[in-house]
Scaffold this motif. Structure first.
Motif, PDB file in Angstrom:
ATOM      1  N   GLU A  59       0.834  -1.214   0.000  1.00 21.04           N
ATOM      2  CA  GLU A  59       0.000   0.000   0.000  1.00 21.04           C
ATOM      3  C   GLU A  59       0.869   1.265   0.000  1.00 21.04           C
ATOM      4  O   GLU A  59       0.468   2.306  -0.537  1.00 21.04           O
ATOM      5  CB  GLU A  59      -0.909   0.074   1.252  1.00 21.04           C
ATOM      6  CG  GLU A  59      -1.783  -1.141   1.493  1.00 21.04           C
ATOM      7  CD  GLU A  59      -1.011  -2.296   2.121  1.00 21.04           C
ATOM      8  OE1 GLU A  59      -0.432  -2.095   3.190  1.00 21.04           O
ATOM      9  OE2 GLU A  59      -0.960  -3.391   1.518  1.00 21.04           O
ATOM     10  N   LEU A  61       3.451   1.944  -1.581  1.00 21.48           N
ATOM     11  CA  LEU A  61       3.878   2.343  -2.933  1.00 21.48           C
ATOM     12  C   LEU A  61       2.908   3.377  -3.506  1.00 21.48           C
ATOM     13  O   LEU A  61       3.307   4.350  -4.128  1.00 21.48           O
ATOM     14  CB  LEU A  61       3.919   1.129  -3.848  1.00 21.48           C
ATOM     15  CG  LEU A  61       5.171   0.258  -3.753  1.00 21.48           C
ATOM     16  CD1 LEU A  61       5.092  -0.880  -4.744  1.00 21.48           C
ATOM     17  CD2 LEU A  61       6.429   1.089  -4.002  1.00 21.48           C
ATOM     18  N   ARG A  62       1.603   3.125  -3.257  1.00 26.33           N
ATOM     19  CA  ARG A  62       0.579   4.059  -3.765  1.00 26.33           C
ATOM     20  C   ARG A  62       0.725   5.420  -3.068  1.00 26.33           C
ATOM     21  O   ARG A  62       0.749   6.465  -3.708  1.00 26.33           O
ATOM     22  CB  ARG A  62      -0.809   3.470  -3.499  1.00 26.33           C
ATOM     23  CG  ARG A  62      -1.887   4.127  -4.312  1.00 26.33           C
ATOM     24  CD  ARG A  62      -3.207   3.349  -4.291  1.00 26.33           C
ATOM     25  NE  ARG A  62      -3.320   2.326  -3.262  1.00 26.33           N
ATOM     26  CZ  ARG A  62      -3.836   2.530  -2.047  1.00 26.33           C
ATOM     27  NH1 ARG A  62      -4.288   3.704  -1.705  1.00 26.33           N
ATOM     28  NH2 ARG A  62      -3.930   1.535  -1.174  1.00 26.33           N
ATOM     29  N   THR A  63       0.900   5.388  -1.744  1.00 25.32           N
ATOM     30  CA  THR A  63       1.049   6.645  -0.989  1.00 25.32           C
ATOM     31  C   THR A  63       2.270   7.411  -1.476  1.00 25.32           C
ATOM     32  O   THR A  63       2.235   8.636  -1.622  1.00 25.32           O
ATOM     33  CB  THR A  63       1.233   6.316   0.513  1.00 25.32           C
ATOM     34  OG1 THR A  63       0.278   5.333   0.862  1.00 25.32           O
ATOM     35  CG2 THR A  63       1.068   7.538   1.372  1.00 25.32           C
ATOM     36  N   GLY A  65       3.669   7.286  -4.440  1.00 30.05           N
ATOM     37  CA  GLY A  65       3.370   7.855  -5.755  1.00 30.05           C
ATOM     38  C   GLY A  65       2.586   9.145  -5.613  1.00 30.05           C
ATOM     39  O   GLY A  65       2.896  10.161  -6.248  1.00 30.05           O
ATOM     40  N   GLN A  66       1.579   9.138  -4.702  1.00 26.10           N
ATOM     41  CA  GLN A  66       0.765  10.345  -4.495  1.00 26.10           C
ATOM     42  C   GLN A  66       1.622  11.482  -3.939  1.00 26.10           C
ATOM     43  O   GLN A  66       1.455  12.640  -4.322  1.00 26.10           O
ATOM     44  CB  GLN A  66      -0.392  10.038  -3.540  1.00 26.10           C
ATOM     45  CG  GLN A  66      -1.488   9.234  -4.229  1.00 26.10           C
ATOM     46  CD  GLN A  66      -2.506   8.704  -3.230  1.00 26.10           C
ATOM     47  OE1 GLN A  66      -2.272   8.689  -2.035  1.00 26.10           O
ATOM     48  NE2 GLN A  66      -3.640   8.249  -3.740  1.00 26.10           N
ATOM     49  N   CYS A  96       8.856  -3.231  -0.309  1.00 24.08           N
ATOM     50  CA  CYS A  96       7.397  -3.101  -0.357  1.00 24.08           C
ATOM     51  C   CYS A  96       6.672  -4.365  -0.835  1.00 24.08           C
ATOM     52  O   CYS A  96       5.444  -4.362  -0.918  1.00 24.08           O
ATOM     53  CB  CYS A  96       6.994  -1.916  -1.247  1.00 24.08           C
ATOM     54  SG  CYS A  96       7.304  -0.322  -0.458  1.00 24.08           S
TER      55      CYS A  96
END
Ligand code: FAD
Length: 418
Positions: A59, A61-63, A65-66, A96
């Motif tokens: 998860e 990784l998504r944060t 990126g944002q 990750c």
């Protein structure tokens, strides 16, 4: 043995106490005028094995990126992406995968549990007061989907023996009656870990310093470590600007300052300083206080009561070495405090501080002998959970120096990343 401990945060002071008590001749060096003035002052105070998840996860990784797109919420990257951040970030991304995240979580859980049990045992035996609140830890959610996902995630720790339960909104308000207000009702429930607790890390460190001094430890405060000096795979001295201090063994416990000093002698530790913010508010007399330390998992704000004060913490900012209090950084703490507990504290008299978490890419500290210098012991990189892990880490170092069997395998914490 003559042992020089570099750093007088919670990690350095606890290690100093154990080693002095074991009969070593201990000298502790720190640039601050008192012990525990860095991250060990500026933290939420939670002693939370139940929250020992590493930051690196699928998860995350998504944060990340944002955040790179400037939409990271409490996680922000404000430093220019230089070589150090790029290297750290690359190593972080590698951690990750589901398998690495799981492995790192379990390694951390064991150290946190070991450490918390020593903290409770030692503080009772030595009469150390630290404003302990031992009523568990609440991890709060605002959406049912978030709560359910968290409970599914906690299966890893429950299977490892952690007694965590999911509370619905009604059960939550029984545990924490102060959340029975319109803003408190925004939480649909929580994960409750009855064995988590909280306390004042800096106060604990100050008392541990006094105990270490009883056993002859000397604290050289207000002295900056410039570099290490080595010969034939051994560190011979630490350079303090105006003089060099010799010792048989050197323990590196400089928190976010560790990587730079390690580099001075060709050792590499992947530690990046991750900035966070804390606020301390005096309690209003007679106001009912929250009984359980808690984390708002959506806002990423933690709070605990320490004696007559409310401590709140938030933020994860990759800001390089900048320790500046960014404009607006503490507003979320004031907003949430005022909304949830309007009568609890005097929010107009807050004290605000910055803390630099010494983060490794896998959130696991580095404890053990350095790769190239056999008498340099690393005890650093405790990231977002150093208060929870301090006593266990100190004991591992003490056992290592005594050539005793350690309670946890040191291989899990050995220096890694070249
Ligand atoms: C906002 C925030 C919330 C947190 N919440 C929690 C929590 O709830 N529970 C938990 O377990 N952990 C928490 N943590 C993490 C915890 O505070 C840290 O992991 C821990 O304090 C690290 O301890 P340390 O002794 O390694 O580092 P520090 O306390 O930073 O100590 C390092 C010391 O080294 C000194 N130093 C550095 N470079 C030099 C140099 N060149 N020469 C001389 N001295 C030097 C500094 O002055 C400092 O005193 C939080 C951290 C932050 C920032």
């Amino acid at each position: 043995m003559k042992v020089a401990i570099l750093g007088a945060g919670i990690i350095g002071t606890t290690t100093a106490w154990r080693l002095a008590e074991a009969g070593h001749e201990v000298t502790v060096i720190d640039s601050a005028p008192e012990v525990a003035q860095g991250a060990s002052y500026a933290n939420a105070g939670m002693i939370a094995p139940g929250h020992a998840y590493p930051w690196a996860s699928p998860e995350a990784l998504r944060t990340l990126g944002q955040s790179l797109l400037g939409r990271g919420g409490r996680l922000r990257i404000t430093a220019p992406v230089d070589r150090e951040l790029l290297r750290w970030g690359t190593l972080f991304v590698r951690e990750c995968s589901p398998a690495r995240a799981r492995r790192n979580a379990l390694v951390k859980l064991r150290l946190c549990e070991y450490s918390a049990s020593l903290l409770h045992r030692w503080s009772e035996a030595a009469g150390i007061e630290y404003a302990a609140q031992r009523a568990g830890g609440l991890y709060l959610y605002r959406t049912t989907a978030g709560l359910r996902a968290a409970y599914a995630h906690s299966e890893l720790f429950r299977a490892a023996g952690r007694n965590q339960v999911m509370l619905d909104a009604v059960q939550l308000r029984k545990h924490e009656p102060l959340l029975d207000s319109p803003p408190g009702r925004e939480y649909v429930g929580a994960i409750f870990d009855p064995e988590d607790s909280s306390g004042d890390c800096a106060w604990f460190a100050a008392q541990v310093k006094a105990l270490a001094e009883v056993h002859g430890a000397e604290f050289m405060l207000g002295r900056t470590v410039v570099s290490l000096i080595g010969r034939n795979r051994r560190v011979t001295a630490v350079r303090l600007g105006d003089r060099d201090l010799e010792a048989d063994v050197f323990v590196l416990a400089l928190g976010a300052g560790s990587a730079r000093v390690a580099r001075s002698i060709g050792e590499r530790v992947a530690i990046y300083p991750v900035k966070g913010y804390v606020a301390t508010f005096p309690l209003r007399s007679g106001a009912p206080t929250p009984s359980v330390a808690a984390v708002d998992q959506d806002e990423l704000i933690a709070w605990s009561i320490r004696g007559d004060r409310l401590r709140m913490a938030t933020g994860a900012e990759f800001a390089g070495r900048s320790t500046a209090l960014s404009p607006g950084a503490v507003e979320p703490l004031l907003d949430l405090g005022r909304r949830l507990f309007p009568d609890l504290a005097d929010y107009g008299r807050g004290e605000f501080r910055v803390g630099m978490r010494p983060m490794t890419p896998d959130s696991v500290p580095v404890i053990g002998r350095a790769r190239r210098h056999e008498n340099l012991i690393l005890n650093t990189g405790h990231g977002h959970m150093g208060w929870t892990m301090a006593c266990g880490s100190a004991e591992l170092v003490c056992d290592l120096l005594a050539a005793r069997r350690t309670a946890l395998p040191l291989a899990s914490f050995a220096p890694r990343w070249r």
